[in-house]
Scaffold this motif. Structure first.
Motif, PDB file in Angstrom:
ATOM      1  N   PRO A 196       0.834  -1.209   0.000  1.00 58.22           N
ATOM      2  CA  PRO A 196       0.000   0.000   0.000  1.00 58.22           C
ATOM      3  C   PRO A 196       0.865   1.255   0.000  1.00 58.22           C
ATOM      4  O   PRO A 196       2.016   1.246   0.447  1.00 58.22           O
ATOM      5  CB  PRO A 196      -0.798  -0.128   1.307  1.00 58.22           C
ATOM      6  CG  PRO A 196       0.022  -1.026   2.169  1.00 58.22           C
ATOM      7  CD  PRO A 196       0.689  -1.988   1.239  1.00 58.22           C
ATOM      8  N   ALA A 197       0.308   2.351  -0.496  1.00 55.07           N
ATOM      9  CA  ALA A 197       1.042   3.612  -0.553  1.00 55.07           C
ATOM     10  C   ALA A 197       1.443   4.089   0.834  1.00 55.07           C
ATOM     11  O   ALA A 197       2.424   4.813   0.981  1.00 55.07           O
ATOM     12  CB  ALA A 197       0.188   4.677  -1.246  1.00 55.07           C
ATOM     13  N   SER A 198       0.720   3.659   1.849  1.00 51.23           N
ATOM     14  CA  SER A 198       1.012   4.067   3.229  1.00 51.23           C
ATOM     15  C   SER A 198       1.934   3.091   3.939  1.00 51.23           C
ATOM     16  O   SER A 198       2.014   3.096   5.171  1.00 51.23           O
ATOM     17  CB  SER A 198      -0.294   4.181   4.023  1.00 51.23           C
ATOM     18  OG  SER A 198      -0.985   2.934   4.019  1.00 51.23           O
ATOM     19  N   ILE A 199       2.680   2.257   3.188  1.00 52.71           N
ATOM     20  CA  ILE A 199       3.441   1.164   3.805  1.00 52.71           C
ATOM     21  C   ILE A 199       4.475   1.657   4.802  1.00 52.71           C
ATOM     22  O   ILE A 199       4.854   0.928   5.723  1.00 52.71           O
ATOM     23  CB  ILE A 199       4.101   0.287   2.714  1.00 52.71           C
ATOM     24  CG1 ILE A 199       4.552  -1.057   3.307  1.00 52.71           C
ATOM     25  CG2 ILE A 199       5.237   1.027   2.013  1.00 52.71           C
ATOM     26  CD1 ILE A 199       4.894  -2.099   2.270  1.00 52.71           C
ATOM     27  N   ASN A 256      -7.503  -5.262   6.402  1.00 53.58           N
ATOM     28  CA  ASN A 256      -8.164  -4.574   5.300  1.00 53.58           C
ATOM     29  C   ASN A 256      -7.875  -5.219   3.950  1.00 53.58           C
ATOM     30  O   ASN A 256      -8.369  -4.739   2.929  1.00 53.58           O
ATOM     31  CB  ASN A 256      -7.727  -3.107   5.260  1.00 53.58           C
ATOM     32  CG  ASN A 256      -8.272  -2.310   6.428  1.00 53.58           C
ATOM     33  OD1 ASN A 256      -9.474  -2.136   6.555  1.00 53.58           O
ATOM     34  ND2 ASN A 256      -7.401  -1.847   7.288  1.00 53.58           N
ATOM     35  N   ASN A 257      -7.059  -6.259   3.932  1.00 54.43           N
ATOM     36  CA  ASN A 257      -6.581  -6.855   2.682  1.00 54.43           C
ATOM     37  C   ASN A 257      -6.054  -5.765   1.745  1.00 54.43           C
ATOM     38  O   ASN A 257      -6.354  -5.724   0.551  1.00 54.43           O
ATOM     39  CB  ASN A 257      -7.668  -7.673   1.975  1.00 54.43           C
ATOM     40  CG  ASN A 257      -7.078  -8.606   0.911  1.00 54.43           C
ATOM     41  OD1 ASN A 257      -5.891  -8.956   0.951  1.00 54.43           O
ATOM     42  ND2 ASN A 257      -7.893  -9.022  -0.042  1.00 54.43           N
ATOM     43  N   ALA A 258      -5.257  -4.856   2.337  1.00 52.65           N
ATOM     44  CA  ALA A 258      -4.684  -3.758   1.560  1.00 52.65           C
ATOM     45  C   ALA A 258      -3.764  -4.324   0.482  1.00 52.65           C
ATOM     46  O   ALA A 258      -3.077  -5.316   0.693  1.00 52.65           O
ATOM     47  CB  ALA A 258      -3.897  -2.832   2.490  1.00 52.65           C
ATOM     48  N   SER A 259      -3.756  -3.677  -0.665  1.00 51.77           N
ATOM     49  CA  SER A 259      -2.885  -4.159  -1.740  1.00 51.77           C
ATOM     50  C   SER A 259      -1.913  -3.058  -2.108  1.00 51.77           C
ATOM     51  O   SER A 259      -0.985  -2.772  -1.373  1.00 51.77           O
ATOM     52  CB  SER A 259      -3.702  -4.658  -2.926  1.00 51.77           C
ATOM     53  OG  SER A 259      -4.728  -3.753  -3.276  1.00 51.77           O
ATOM     54  N   GLY A 260      -2.086  -2.373  -3.234  1.00 58.12           N
ATOM     55  CA  GLY A 260      -1.154  -1.324  -3.583  1.00 58.12           C
ATOM     56  C   GLY A 260      -0.846  -1.287  -5.059  1.00 58.12           C
ATOM     57  O   GLY A 260      -1.612  -1.762  -5.895  1.00 58.12           O
ATOM     58  N   MET A 261       0.326  -0.754  -5.367  1.00 62.20           N
ATOM     59  CA  MET A 261       0.647  -0.424  -6.755  1.00 62.20           C
ATOM     60  C   MET A 261       1.175  -1.608  -7.547  1.00 62.20           C
ATOM     61  O   MET A 261       1.005  -1.667  -8.759  1.00 62.20           O
ATOM     62  CB  MET A 261       1.658   0.716  -6.780  1.00 62.20           C
ATOM     63  CG  MET A 261       1.122   1.952  -6.068  1.00 62.20           C
ATOM     64  SD  MET A 261       2.273   3.323  -6.027  1.00 62.20           S
ATOM     65  CE  MET A 261       1.465   4.403  -4.865  1.00 62.20           C
ATOM     66  N   CYS A 262       1.853  -2.525  -6.882  1.00 68.06           N
ATOM     67  CA  CYS A 262       2.493  -3.622  -7.611  1.00 68.06           C
ATOM     68  C   CYS A 262       1.903  -4.988  -7.307  1.00 68.06           C
ATOM     69  O   CYS A 262       2.078  -5.922  -8.084  1.00 68.06           O
ATOM     70  CB  CYS A 262       3.993  -3.655  -7.304  1.00 68.06           C
ATOM     71  SG  CYS A 262       4.879  -2.175  -7.844  1.00 68.06           S
ATOM     72  N   ILE A 280     -10.062  14.431  -9.112  1.00 64.23           N
ATOM     73  CA  ILE A 280      -9.029  13.848  -9.966  1.00 64.23           C
ATOM     74  C   ILE A 280      -9.137  12.340  -9.918  1.00 64.23           C
ATOM     75  O   ILE A 280      -9.613  11.757  -8.939  1.00 64.23           O
ATOM     76  CB  ILE A 280      -7.614  14.313  -9.557  1.00 64.23           C
ATOM     77  CG1 ILE A 280      -7.239  13.750  -8.171  1.00 64.23           C
ATOM     78  CG2 ILE A 280      -7.509  15.828  -9.553  1.00 64.23           C
ATOM     79  CD1 ILE A 280      -5.784  13.996  -7.806  1.00 64.23           C
ATOM     80  N   LEU A 281      -8.683  11.701 -10.996  1.00 63.25           N
ATOM     81  CA  LEU A 281      -8.725  10.241 -11.104  1.00 63.25           C
ATOM     82  C   LEU A 281      -7.322   9.704 -11.340  1.00 63.25           C
ATOM     83  O   LEU A 281      -6.578  10.220 -12.173  1.00 63.25           O
ATOM     84  CB  LEU A 281      -9.615   9.817 -12.283  1.00 63.25           C
ATOM     85  CG  LEU A 281     -11.128   9.838 -12.086  1.00 63.25           C
ATOM     86  CD1 LEU A 281     -11.819   9.589 -13.412  1.00 63.25           C
ATOM     87  CD2 LEU A 281     -11.559   8.785 -11.083  1.00 63.25           C
ATOM     88  N   PHE A 282      -6.982   8.682 -10.611  1.00 62.73           N
ATOM     89  CA  PHE A 282      -5.729   7.966 -10.853  1.00 62.73           C
ATOM     90  C   PHE A 282      -5.884   6.576 -10.260  1.00 62.73           C
ATOM     91  O   PHE A 282      -6.842   6.305  -9.531  1.00 62.73           O
ATOM     92  CB  PHE A 282      -4.541   8.698 -10.220  1.00 62.73           C
ATOM     93  CG  PHE A 282      -4.642   8.888  -8.722  1.00 62.73           C
ATOM     94  CD1 PHE A 282      -4.133   7.957  -7.836  1.00 62.73           C
ATOM     95  CD2 PHE A 282      -5.251  10.019  -8.204  1.00 62.73           C
ATOM     96  CE1 PHE A 282      -4.226   8.140  -6.465  1.00 62.73           C
ATOM     97  CE2 PHE A 282      -5.357  10.213  -6.833  1.00 62.73           C
ATOM     98  CZ  PHE A 282      -4.839   9.267  -5.957  1.00 62.73           C
ATOM     99  N   GLY A 283      -4.955   5.701 -10.545  1.00 69.67           N
ATOM    100  CA  GLY A 283      -5.094   4.385  -9.949  1.00 69.67           C
ATOM    101  C   GLY A 283      -4.245   3.322 -10.587  1.00 69.67           C
ATOM    102  O   GLY A 283      -3.433   3.570 -11.480  1.00 69.67           O
ATOM    103  N   HIS A 284      -4.458   2.109 -10.099  1.00 75.64           N
ATOM    104  CA  HIS A 284      -3.691   0.938 -10.504  1.00 75.64           C
ATOM    105  C   HIS A 284      -4.376   0.335 -11.732  1.00 75.64           C
ATOM    106  O   HIS A 284      -5.255  -0.529 -11.630  1.00 75.64           O
ATOM    107  CB  HIS A 284      -3.621  -0.058  -9.356  1.00 75.64           C
ATOM    108  CG  HIS A 284      -3.346   0.600  -8.021  1.00 75.64           C
ATOM    109  ND1 HIS A 284      -2.343   1.516  -7.838  1.00 75.64           N
ATOM    110  CD2 HIS A 284      -3.963   0.478  -6.820  1.00 75.64           C
ATOM    111  CE1 HIS A 284      -2.339   1.914  -6.570  1.00 75.64           C
ATOM    112  NE2 HIS A 284      -3.328   1.309  -5.951  1.00 75.64           N
ATOM    113  N   ALA A 285      -3.950   0.797 -12.883  1.00 74.88           N
ATOM    114  CA  ALA A 285      -4.706   0.546 -14.106  1.00 74.88           C
ATOM    115  C   ALA A 285      -4.803  -0.931 -14.455  1.00 74.88           C
ATOM    116  O   ALA A 285      -5.817  -1.380 -15.001  1.00 74.88           O
ATOM    117  CB  ALA A 285      -4.064   1.312 -15.267  1.00 74.88           C
ATOM    118  N   LEU A 286      -3.764  -1.716 -14.184  1.00 71.40           N
ATOM    119  CA  LEU A 286      -3.783  -3.124 -14.577  1.00 71.40           C
ATOM    120  C   LEU A 286      -4.939  -3.882 -13.941  1.00 71.40           C
ATOM    121  O   LEU A 286      -5.390  -4.889 -14.483  1.00 71.40           O
ATOM    122  CB  LEU A 286      -2.461  -3.802 -14.190  1.00 71.40           C
ATOM    123  CG  LEU A 286      -1.221  -3.397 -14.980  1.00 71.40           C
ATOM    124  CD1 LEU A 286      -0.017  -4.160 -14.468  1.00 71.40           C
ATOM    125  CD2 LEU A 286      -1.411  -3.646 -16.468  1.00 71.40           C
TER     126      LEU A 286
END
Length: 950
Positions: A136-139, A150-156, A430-436
């Motif tokens: 997660p971005a807050s890692i 929370n089953n947090a995931s993230g960018m990769c 604004i919109l952004f995110g983990h596109a895959l």
């Protein structure tokens, strides 16, 4: 469920006080509010905060709560965004006692307690070339308990490496207090006997679900996407054994089914070679086509950013010029490719480039391996959320939601979502995110105070939920957890059949509905519109705070009193109550009085004002500036005393040295034990106003070494040496057999050895950078001493012609922020690394040494140089983990010794076996010596020992 009365909480505290110390049972107005605040836009104030430090204490707490029908909520770091970590009942904080860890199978697995910060887990795994899957971005701030719950995931990590997919085993404490360790066959066997009904119920639900072809297929479809809405129903189709179902249901359950007391992760490979490209496309359709194509290629991450997102950061320092020239409607992909070796990375880059050949970007896509450019690309992506927070109107919050569309319909979903925002008046979203993964974050400022704002927000969320959850079959919560914010929409997304299944699961685990009620599942259709957090204007320095909690992990007072976030929370509450004025009722007036009574110690006295919070804050807030301003207002009437001290500063330092000599003589006569007892007694009698003596108190510094003139030899480069007031007062540690010289003596010896001609400023004993005054709120005298020093340094350096070395890092930072730019100001680490090492022959000493990177070194970006310098001078270097600012904070190590002790808790264990420790601040070294139980010296002492003339 009827609300328990105040008497039940008093009874609970009394029952727990027989086993838990009073300082870990908290019910005062200041700390319940501070500790009960999380990163969401909801506010509930707990009636009692309990800080158990063991599984036994946690189980006892649950038993006592259950006996009284009191709901409980578990909390780790409190970086949760959706309201899953707030309560108006009992809050159980899992902190200092829950930071255990164990590496397994040579790094292929790791066992972690819930209080371990995610980045710390990866630090432990780094020597094995591994990491945990969730990212997660807050890692750097969030804890493992929250990551798993929370089953947090993230960018990769996508869906393949999240907690659900990488959990090996759990230690779980259920609502009835039962402990299950799925890695222990005996524990599992006992649990099968004691909880036959629970396991049978789970296995029955799994069999029924698999037998319902339509429901089973719906569940499989939902988890092709990132999905944290509701319970992990995929556990019912993925597993048939009750233990495995239970284990995987706990992931993402947000503390509503039990408490994760430890988790064992199967780790993943951390590929060391990285490359990234920032690819720009003319419109969202082309961007999404590129994303779909990249899904089949060997990329580690693909991050989507719409034009509004890019515009929000385009004017920040260091941003590429191209961001300002992009056409309206354009979008970008940050494409990250990684490999284990050069051949693998190059092969993957070639494959990715081939994938993009059929899609026309606005400019050619080029991958960079340059570390600074790579970091800049990710800075753009990570700066999007705070960019909105920094420009929002005071009094509003920042809402970040995350949804997931089926990737094949991502372009349609983006356009539809954008249209909804514009129709409801959220043009700044604004919109952004983990596109895959089709995972999009949308961020927008939101006020709730003005008429119609709550209704506007409700209308927006109703339409978003219908669009994403129903029309597109997507996820309303992809990775942030359901919480309170999306609980009213779980049935809409999943349908009545799956929703009923979730309630059955809840009933099996928690039939009395005491574990985090109203989170994930709720019968209240307006829950997400209730208990909204007020964010009133309080102080211009902190009004942009979004209460994310990223600052907390580096704060030295985090385990003692408050963190920066919590100081801001209290400041805002005082401002809110004061603004009510005559409208304040009796309860609010009493609350305001109670807050004011505790402000002095919790908010002010125990703040080190070290500025580390700013290095982690998404909107760049230094809470120390707030506290310094509070001190300025409070101590304004002492300005005359500050002026007198500043005018006679040479006398102040002489008096300090005399006091040190007297203290040393008394200590030699009385011994450490008697001296400590006398000091503590005197301190108590003075109402904690007298400073605390410490056995690490140094000798007086011999200032006679400064009575020297510059070498007249023109061939020798000159350096102006400014010893700080601390090194002019504090000499060597009297107990340190390995170093008897003062920092001044060591510095002068090194400069001579390296061939420098040394210039000592005139009137050096009267000089001060001003930090000693500024940190206490005496800004006028700090500025006066700064101007005085500036004049002397301009003269000594010939208007900046020669570099200026100050032997204390915090003073150098103060001078760099307030003195003339033409002065080349250097602190010990940077000067030694850049100017002394090249002029000396260095042979590492055959010792294991510790290094403490001071807060000022961190803020100056010198942490890596400091470690590199130490490694050049010693065979083995230890950098203690999670020790940030030492908390000595100038003189607070004497006046508030508990801050120093708390900040350095655990230091002695980490530096055991080291011959000595090294840093670059004399006062910090006093506290480090005291609590590290080894002598701490200037880093220049280590270089001096390892070097000879070059």
């Amino acid at each position: 469920m009827s609300r328990p009365g105040a008497e039940a909480y008093h009874e609970l505290k009394a029952a727990l006080s027989a086993s838990l110390p009073g300082e870990r049972l908290i019910d005062d107005p200041l700390r319940t509010l501070a500790y009960g605040t999380d990163a969401s836009f909801y506010r509930l104030v707990p009636r009692l905060v309990v800080r158990p430090e063991s599984e036994a204490e946690l189980r006892l707490t649950l038993a006592e709560c259950r006996a009284r029908g009191l709901p409980v909520t578990f909390r780790a770091a409190g970086t949760s965004l959706s309201g899953q970590a707030v309560t108006d009942s009992v809050l159980i904080q899992l902190g200092r006692g829950w930071r255990g860890h164990e590496i397994l199978d040579e790094g292929r697995a790791i066992r972690l307690q819930p209080g371990v910060i995610g980045a710390r887990a990866n630090q432990l795994l780094a020597p094995y070339g591994r990491k945990i899957g969730p990212d997660p971005a807050s890692i750097a701030s969030c804890m493992v308990g929250g990551i798993a719950a929370n089953n947090a995931s993230g960018m990769c990590c996508g869906t393949a490496q999240n907690s659900y997919r990488t959990v090996r085993d759990l230690r779980v404490i259920l609502a009835d207090g039962t402990l299950l360790d799925t890695a222990d066959p005996e524990s599992v066997a006992a649990f099968r006997r004691s909880h036959t009904e629970l396991l049978a119920g789970l296995e029955r639900l799994a069999a029924e679900t698999r037998g319902n072809a339509e429901l089973a297929e719906r569940i499989r479809h939902k988890y092709r996407l990132k999905n944290t809405t509701g319970y992990a129903l995929n556990s019912l189709v993925d597993f048939s054994d009750g233990i495995e179902i239970l284990k995987h249901l706990m992931i993402g359950s947000e503390g509503t089914l039990g408490c994760i007391a430890a988790i064992t992760y199967d780790t993943v490979v951390d590929e060391p070679l990285k490359a990234a490209a920032l690819a720009f496309f003319p419109d969202m359709a082309a961007t999404c086509r590129a994303t779909i194509a990249l899904k089949r290629s060997p990329v580690s991450a693909v991050e989507l950013m719409d034009r509004a997102a890019l515009r929000s950061v385009e004017d920040e320092a260091g941003m590429p010029e191209v961001l300002r020239t992009l056409p309206e409607g354009a979008a970008a992909l940050l494409i990250d490719v990684r490999g284990n070796d050069e051949a693998e990375l190059q092969a993957r880059l070639g494959e990715v480039q081939a994938t993009l050949e059929g899609i026309r970007p606005l400019e050619p896509v080029g991958f960079t391996r340059d570390a600074d450019t790579y970091a800049l690309y990710w800075k753009i992506r990570k700066g999007l959320f705070p960019a909105v927070g920094a420009v929002r109107e005071t009094g509003t919050t920042v809402i970040i939601e995350d949804v997931a569309f089926p990737i094949e319909r991502l372009d349609e979903g983006v356009l539809a979502l954008t249209d909804i925002f514009h129709r409801h008046g959220y043009a700044e979203a604004i919109l952004f995110g983990h596109a895959l993964e089709g995972n999009l974050h949308f961020v927008f400022p939101q006020g709730f105070e003005r008429p119609g704002e709550v209704e506007r927000y409700q209308a927006l969320m109703d339409e978003v939920a219908q669009l994403v959850g129903v029309e597109y079959g997507g996820s309303l919560k992809a990775e942030h957890g359901t919480g309170r914010n999306m609980a009213p929409y779980v049935e809409l997304e999943w349908g009545p059949e799956a929703y009923a299944l979730m309630w059955e699961i809840k009933a099996l685990f928690d039939p009395e509905n005491l574990l985090n009620p109203e989170v994930i599942l709720s019968r209240n259709p307006t829950l997400h519109l209730e208990n909204l957090k007020p964010l009133p204007a309080a102080h211009a320095i902190v009004d942009k705070c979004i209460e994310c909690g990223f600052c907390e992990s580096v704060c030295p007072s985090r385990d003692l009193t408050l963190t920066p976030r919590q100081r801001i929370v209290i400041t805002r509450e005082v401002a809110r109550l004061e603004a009510l004025g005559a409208a304040t009722g009796d309860d609010d007036a009493a609350r305001l009085a109670a807050l004011r009574a505790d402000l002095g110690h919790a908010v002010d006295a125990t703040c080190a004002v070290d500025g580390l919070c700013e290095t982690r804050c998404p909107v760049g807030i230094n809470t120390g500036d707030l506290v310094r301003d509070m001190r300025r207002r409070r101590l304004g009437h002492h300005a005359g005393l500050a002026r007198r001290l500043g005018a006679h500063f040479d006398g102040v330092t002489r008096t300090a040295r005399s006091t040190l000599r007297l203290a040393g003589a008394a200590n030699r006569l009385l011994g450490d034990g008697v001296m400590g007892a006398i000091s503590q007694g005197a301190r108590r009698l003075s109402g904690e106003r007298l400073p605390q003596w410490t056995p690490a108190l140094p000798q007086a510094a011999p200032v006679r070494v400064l009575k020297r003139q510059a070498d007249a030899e023109a061939s020798r480069p000159r350096v102006v040496y400014l010893p700080s007031c601390a090194t002019r007062m504090f000499g060597a540690d009297r107990r340190d057999d390995g170093e008897s010289r003062s920092v001044m003596e060591i510095t002068l010896a090194l400069l001579e050895r390296a061939g420098f001609a040394v210039v000592i400023p005139e009137r050096v004993d009267s000089l001060c950078c001003g930090m000693a005054f500024r940190s206490k709120g005496q800004f006028d005298e700090a500025d006066h001493k700064g101007r005085e020093l500036n004049r002397e340094l301009l003269a000594a350096s010939e208007s900046g012609r020669h570099p200026i070395l100050c032997d204390t890092s915090p003073c150098t930072l103060q001078m760099q922020e307030h003195l003339d730019d033409c002065l080349e100001l250097q602190e010990p680490v940077a000067f030694a690394h850049d100017h002394l090492l090249p002029r000396l022959d260095v042979t590492p000493v055959g010792e294991r040494v510790a290094v403490h990177v001071t807060c000022s070194s961190t803020r100056l970006g010198l942490g890596d140089k400091m470690v590199a310098l130490a490694r050049a001078c010693a065979e083995e270097v230890v950098v203690p983990a999670e020790i940030t600012c030492c908390g000595f904070a100038g003189d607070k190590g004497f006046s508030v010794p508990e801050l120093n002790a708390s900040a350095l808790s655990g230091l002695a264990e980490q530096v055991a076996g080291c011959s000595a420790g090294y840093s670059n601040s004399r006062t910090c070294e006093i506290g480090l010596s005291r609590h590290g139980e080894i002598p701490y010296r200037s880093i220049l002492s280590l270089l001096d020992r390892a070097s000879r003339p070059g």
